[in-house]
Design an enzyme around this catalytic site. Sequence first.
Site, PDB file in Angstrom:
ATOM      1  N   LEU A 114       0.861  -1.177   0.000  1.00 28.72           N
ATOM      2  CA  LEU A 114       0.000   0.000   0.000  1.00 28.72           C
ATOM      3  C   LEU A 114       0.901   1.231   0.000  1.00 28.72           C
ATOM      4  O   LEU A 114       2.014   1.187   0.546  1.00 28.72           O
ATOM      5  CB  LEU A 114      -0.893   0.033   1.246  1.00 28.72           C
ATOM      6  CG  LEU A 114      -1.938  -1.075   1.409  1.00 28.72           C
ATOM      7  CD1 LEU A 114      -2.623  -0.937   2.767  1.00 28.72           C
ATOM      8  CD2 LEU A 114      -2.959  -1.027   0.289  1.00 28.72           C
ATOM      9  N   ASP A 115       0.432   2.341  -0.598  1.00 27.44           N
ATOM     10  CA  ASP A 115       1.167   3.596  -0.467  1.00 27.44           C
ATOM     11  C   ASP A 115       1.402   3.872   1.009  1.00 27.44           C
ATOM     12  O   ASP A 115       0.576   3.526   1.863  1.00 27.44           O
ATOM     13  CB  ASP A 115       0.358   4.762  -1.051  1.00 27.44           C
ATOM     14  CG  ASP A 115       0.247   4.697  -2.558  1.00 27.44           C
ATOM     15  OD1 ASP A 115       1.005   3.935  -3.171  1.00 27.44           O
ATOM     16  OD2 ASP A 115      -0.608   5.410  -3.112  1.00 27.44           O
ATOM     17  N   MET A 116       2.510   4.535   1.318  1.00 27.16           N
ATOM     18  CA  MET A 116       2.831   4.784   2.715  1.00 27.16           C
ATOM     19  C   MET A 116       1.703   5.547   3.424  1.00 27.16           C
ATOM     20  O   MET A 116       1.391   5.291   4.584  1.00 27.16           O
ATOM     21  CB  MET A 116       4.136   5.571   2.839  1.00 27.16           C
ATOM     22  CG  MET A 116       4.591   5.746   4.272  1.00 27.16           C
ATOM     23  SD  MET A 116       6.219   6.461   4.419  1.00 27.16           S
ATOM     24  CE  MET A 116       5.870   8.135   3.915  1.00 27.16           C
ATOM     25  N   THR A 128      -1.477   5.448   2.740  1.00 25.85           N
ATOM     26  CA  THR A 128      -2.718   4.678   2.778  1.00 25.85           C
ATOM     27  C   THR A 128      -2.680   3.714   3.952  1.00 25.85           C
ATOM     28  O   THR A 128      -1.669   3.061   4.199  1.00 25.85           O
ATOM     29  CB  THR A 128      -2.903   3.890   1.471  1.00 25.85           C
ATOM     30  OG1 THR A 128      -2.878   4.795   0.371  1.00 25.85           O
ATOM     31  CG2 THR A 128      -4.217   3.129   1.476  1.00 25.85           C
TER      32      THR A 128
END
Length: 532
Positions: free
Chosen positions: A363-365, A367
């Site tokens: 996941l994006d940091m 998110t």
Amino acid sequence: MIDMPFTDPFRYSPHPLVRKAAREVVVRLDRMIAEGRLPEAVAKGFADGKMLGVLICHSEEGPSTDMIILYAFSGSVGGTSIVEGFVPPIFDLTEDGGHYRTREAEITAVNKEIERIGSVELGPLKDSLQEALEARDRELEELRELKKQASGIAESQFANGELKRAKDRWKSTISDIEIRIQEIRDRIAGLKKLRAAMSDKLQKWIFSQYIVHNAHGERASILEVFQNQGLMPPGGTGDCAAPKLLNHAYLNGLKPVAMGEFWYGASPATAVRTHGHFYPSCTSKCGPLLGFMMKGLCVESTEGTFPPPFRHPSEPPIIYEDEDIIVAEKPSGMPSVPGMDGRQSLQEWISENRCPAVAVHRLDMDTSGLIVLAKNAEAESSLKKQFEEHTVRKTYMARLSPADKSGYTAKTLDLKAGDKGRIELPLGPDYDERPRQKVDLAQGKPSVTEYEVTGVNEDGTTDIVFKPLTGRTHQLRIHSAHLSGLGRPILGDLLYGGCGSIWTGTGSCTRLHLHASSITFRHPSTGEILTF
């Protein structure tokens, strides 16, 4: 006096005074354009879309309560770098009769010569070659046919001789044309090499003329700033709003206090830019440059990296665990896997505090949400294969920023509870503004997201559920923010304009309002379909 660290230009929530100053310059620009007080080309340049910047300063000599507001625009507008009310460029390339104009004219002359040779000399020769090849093929075919029809030895020998002489003649003719074509191509290659050398020399000269300053009183050319880091500045470095603002402040004895950059005018077709929304500075050009120019300022992010860490719980919740897998909830602000910035990732925390494990997706940091980790090689292989084959199903919850109602923005969807839809956009990296992505109609990879609106709130924000059918970088964030998608950035999205516009704030912008809420996959050992 504003008592706060200076804005981190790569990750910030605009200060209320910056937002207020931005509104004022937009109102003024709107009025000037409407009343025809700007040259037509300049007015069109702003209306077509331009990044603007605001810098709040204190005078070093005046009372601490006195605020001075500076405005800038990135690049040039309508062919000029000087517009009343905006700070001047660090170095004015548009000055008539200067070194830049002279060298630029010389490079343009080389370009025109390349074009002339290509169209006037090379083009006709290529046509001649094609005509010769076609004429050769016709004649040789006719001679082969005559040879077939020869009735005696003498007649056959004569036909063979004619065919051989024709082949030799055409070989010589075609060879002469090909030699002339190659000579012209060599001339063009030489001119292109000359043009590249001239452009490189001019570019270095340009960057040696851009002299920038910092709060320590140091000065250096942009060329020196980049070379000291083992880099070469990309084209356009120094022309963005942020370095213009800081340099003007230093040269005039002003202390920078708070800064912000926002988009004015129509949105581009590729990058996510919406009228009135704030965006971080670009990293390829402004990253190294602002690093030098902000020396001596107390900046919000002292680590100097993008992005700075959020605070997150010391123990990420474990949702499920067995002998093969762990399902954990990653907090916003924690990386999924180890990176180069030293921040502890979810994978590292699990491995150190529970057992060795490998995250099989990311996941994006910024998110938050569910991540599956494998505890052995067999489980890792099985789960990664499921992701590669797109059999894993994921659902995200998000809260979108209010819709923009300015006249510069194309009409966005009037979302209401129960609305469903599908977004398809080709996405690719924005190399000039990493880590941002962009819509790339030519080379982008397909990305598909299904959505359903779950509610519209009194403050204009919208709650929504996303079901991504592909897994491109920043897919949901771009599908939300881009005008070809929903036209509404996810709340708190610092990269894509989700930390408010010049009209509306979003509090402290402490996190991205995007959460991976459910995941469905096949257990690597039992084959059971699991949903968490």
